[in-house]
Design an enzyme around this catalytic site. Structure first.
Site, PDB file in Angstrom:
ATOM      1  N   LYS A  73       4.789  -0.533 -14.101  1.00  0.00           N
ATOM      2  CA  LYS A  73       6.119  -1.135 -13.953  1.00  0.00           C
ATOM      3  C   LYS A  73       6.375  -2.070 -15.126  1.00  0.00           C
ATOM      4  CE  LYS A  73       7.246  -3.777 -10.257  1.00  0.00           C
ATOM      5  NZ  LYS A  73       7.713  -3.494  -8.902  1.00  0.00           N
ATOM      6  N   ASP A 102      -7.766 -10.439  -8.665  1.00  0.00           N
ATOM      7  CA  ASP A 102      -6.715 -10.642  -9.657  1.00  0.00           C
ATOM      8  C   ASP A 102      -6.972  -9.699 -10.835  1.00  0.00           C
ATOM      9  OD1 ASP A 102      -5.130 -11.571 -11.709  1.00  0.00           O
ATOM     10  OD2 ASP A 102      -5.521 -13.685 -11.321  1.00  0.00           O
ATOM     11  N   TRP A 109       2.117   2.928  -2.518  1.00  0.00           N
ATOM     12  CA  TRP A 109       1.659   3.832  -3.589  1.00  0.00           C
ATOM     13  C   TRP A 109       0.284   4.404  -3.225  1.00  0.00           C
ATOM     14  CZ3 TRP A 109       3.019   2.703  -9.407  1.00  0.00           C
ATOM     15  CH2 TRP A 109       4.402   2.621  -9.537  1.00  0.00           C
ATOM     16  N   ASP A 152      -5.520  -5.534  -5.272  1.00  0.00           N
ATOM     17  CA  ASP A 152      -4.396  -6.477  -5.169  1.00  0.00           C
ATOM     18  C   ASP A 152      -4.941  -7.862  -4.858  1.00  0.00           C
ATOM     19  OD1 ASP A 152      -1.111  -5.944  -4.729  1.00  0.00           O
ATOM     20  OD2 ASP A 152      -1.856  -7.875  -4.041  1.00  0.00           O
ATOM     21  N   GLY A 187       0.767  -1.243   0.000  1.00  0.00           N
ATOM     22  CA  GLY A 187       0.000   0.000   0.000  1.00  0.00           C
ATOM     23  C   GLY A 187       0.794   1.287   0.000  1.00  0.00           C
ATOM     24  N   ASP A 192       1.917  -1.174 -10.257  1.00  0.00           N
ATOM     25  CA  ASP A 192       3.257  -1.555  -9.791  1.00  0.00           C
ATOM     26  C   ASP A 192       3.329  -3.073  -9.678  1.00  0.00           C
ATOM     27  OD1 ASP A 192       5.838  -1.162  -8.810  1.00  0.00           O
ATOM     28  OD2 ASP A 192       5.165  -0.983  -6.737  1.00  0.00           O
TER      29      ASP A 192
HETATM   30  N1  SAM Z   1       2.885  -0.620  -5.166  1.00  0.00           N
HETATM   31  C1  SAM Z   1       2.917  -1.468  -3.990  1.00  0.00           C
HETATM   32  C2  SAM Z   1       3.298  -0.618  -2.817  1.00  0.00           C
HETATM   33  O1  SAM Z   1       3.767   0.481  -3.029  1.00  0.00           O
HETATM   34  O2  SAM Z   1       3.113  -1.047  -1.673  1.00  0.00           O
HETATM   35  C3  SAM Z   1       3.879  -2.630  -4.145  1.00  0.00           C
HETATM   36  C4  SAM Z   1       3.401  -3.624  -5.154  1.00  0.00           C
HETATM   37  S1  SAM Z   1       4.294  -5.137  -5.064  1.00  0.00           S
HETATM   38  C5  SAM Z   1       5.811  -4.700  -5.821  1.00  0.00           C
HETATM   39  C6  SAM Z   1       3.539  -6.090  -6.312  1.00  0.00           C
HETATM   40  C7  SAM Z   1       2.132  -6.519  -5.994  1.00  0.00           C
HETATM   41  O3  SAM Z   1       1.571  -7.073  -7.184  1.00  0.00           O
HETATM   42  C8  SAM Z   1       2.011  -7.599  -4.931  1.00  0.00           C
HETATM   43  O4  SAM Z   1       1.336  -7.099  -3.817  1.00  0.00           O
HETATM   44  C9  SAM Z   1       1.193  -8.698  -5.625  1.00  0.00           C
HETATM   45  O5  SAM Z   1       0.231  -9.284  -4.782  1.00  0.00           O
HETATM   46  C10 SAM Z   1       0.527  -7.914  -6.744  1.00  0.00           C
HETATM   47  N2  SAM Z   1       0.075  -8.748  -7.856  1.00  0.00           N
HETATM   48  C11 SAM Z   1       0.804  -9.606  -8.611  1.00  0.00           C
HETATM   49  N3  SAM Z   1       0.019 -10.194  -9.533  1.00  0.00           N
HETATM   50  C12 SAM Z   1      -1.240  -9.679  -9.369  1.00  0.00           C
HETATM   51  C13 SAM Z   1      -2.483  -9.896 -10.019  1.00  0.00           C
HETATM   52  N4  SAM Z   1      -2.604 -10.757 -11.037  1.00  0.00           N
HETATM   53  N5  SAM Z   1      -3.569  -9.213  -9.587  1.00  0.00           N
HETATM   54  C14 SAM Z   1      -3.471  -8.342  -8.548  1.00  0.00           C
HETATM   55  N6  SAM Z   1      -2.308  -8.098  -7.895  1.00  0.00           N
HETATM   56  C15 SAM Z   1      -1.209  -8.761  -8.294  1.00  0.00           C
END
Ligand code: SAM
Length: 318
Positions: free
Chosen positions: A166, A101, A55, A85, A53, A126
């Site tokens: 990203k 998802d 961002w 997420d 969280g 992200d």
């Molecule tokens: N922007 C976030 C922050 O600032 O706290 C960090 C994000 S973290 C690098 C990547 C996130 O992508 C993870 O929490 C993961 O659960 C989520 N993620 C990966 N694949 C996903 C999907 N198909 N649907 C939703 N979230 C996904």
């Protein structure tokens, strides 16, 4: 006394805890904003792949709170921030959370419903899969997340809006650039100072959303596939027969953030404190559902089925 060993390998990790961010990623979005001014005039935002969280915290502090705390604040003027997420997130003021998802059409529908016919000014993503270390595989899965993000963009982003995503730099970076250029006349790949040089991550900053004339979101995948085909895409000046040789596309690539500021690949001495001992701070928000939690549940046989669970965490008064 601090010794030569008293250094901090990741300055942004320490700074995040000092400034109350849940993750060091916050600095990446802040540094992208320093360069591209992405929050200007923004009232509605979608934060894809938002957990834990940081961002969303940036969005709350930069977009929501300035309106909420204004002396003449009215409820109807409050910005809308929707964060999605796979993982649950602890509440953040002014942020509606959807657990799901982003590659699933039902999640996109839930997001669209929240906008109730209105459009977003900004979509940020992200998202990162669990990295395998196999670059091609990681890049492919990452590109699927970006395409899922782009699908949501085509439904919720207003014309002229921005999309920040990203990316993993690799052999298909040019293809991705050209696909994004179909929808955004200005696409820049940015590397914030807080993103380590050793990491292949960068961020696509896509400005001025302008879908092709007559575009139907249902045709998105067909259109994107055509970009990679030898005949290219009709009616676009970018990217037809372009990925090789003299027609190769050159991608604008920009380092952003204060370039004389902290370098994420360097080690820095710990700050001097009275008494000479630096007290490490606890994380701002420990993860609600860390990966090992599911492993423990599976071991105990208490795991529950998935599906979209929506958390209405709009905490207007906290
Ligand atoms: N922007 C976030 C922050 O600032 O706290 C960090 C994000 S973290 C690098 C990547 C996130 O992508 C993870 O929490 C993961 O659960 C989520 N993620 C990966 N694949 C996903 C999907 N198909 N649907 C939703 N979230 C996904």
């Amino acid at each position: 006394q601090l010794t030569g060993l008293a250094v901090w390998k990741d300055i942004y990790y320490r700074k995040a805890k000092e400034e109350g961010w849940r993750a060091r990623s916050a600095f990446k979005l802040l540094q992208i904003d320093e360069e591209f001014n992405i929050f200007e005039g923004v009232k509605r935002v979608v934060d894809l792949c938002a957990a834990p969280g940081s961002w969303s915290q940036v969005l709350s502090r930069k977009v929501y709170l300035p309106v909420k705390l204004a002396p003449d604040a009215k409820d109807e003027d409050l910005p809308l921030i929707v964060a999605i997420d796979l993982q649950p997130m602890a509440p953040i003021e002014g942020v509606i959370q959807v657990q799901g998802d982003i590659t699933n059409a039902r999640t996109a529908e839930v997001v669209i419903r929240h906008f109730d016919g209105c459009k977003a000014d900004l979509v940020v993503c992200d998202g990162a899969p669990d990295v395998t270390g196999l670059h091609d595989m990681d890049e492919f899965v990452q590109s699927q997340l970006i395409l899922a993000g782009l699908t949501i963009v085509t439904h919720v982003l207003k014309e002229g809006g921005k999309f920040i995503a990203k990316i993993f730099r690799g052999k298909d970076t040019s293809l991705l650039y050209c696909q994004l250029k179909l929808f955004f006349p200005v696409v820049t790949f940015a590397k914030p100072k807080s993103s380590r040089n050793s990491s292949i991550e960068a961020f696509a900053v896509c400005e001025n959303y302008s879908p092709p004339e007559g575009f139907n979101p249902k045709d998105l995948h067909r259109l994107l596939e055509k970009v990679g085909s030898p005949s290219g895409v009709d009616d676009t000046d970018c990217c037809s027969g372009w990925l090789e040789g003299p027609n190769k596309v050159y991608i604008p690539f920009l380092a952003c953030g204060d370039l004389s500021g902290y370098d994420s690949d360097r080690s820095y001495p710990l700050p001097k404190v009275v008494g000479g001992t630096y007290q490490s701070l606890d994380p701002v928000q420990p993860p609600i559902a860390p990966p090992y939690k599911r492993a423990l549940e599976l071991k105990k046989g208490t795991s529950q089925g998935g599906g979209i669970r929506e958390l209405e965490n709009l905490t207007l008064d906290s």
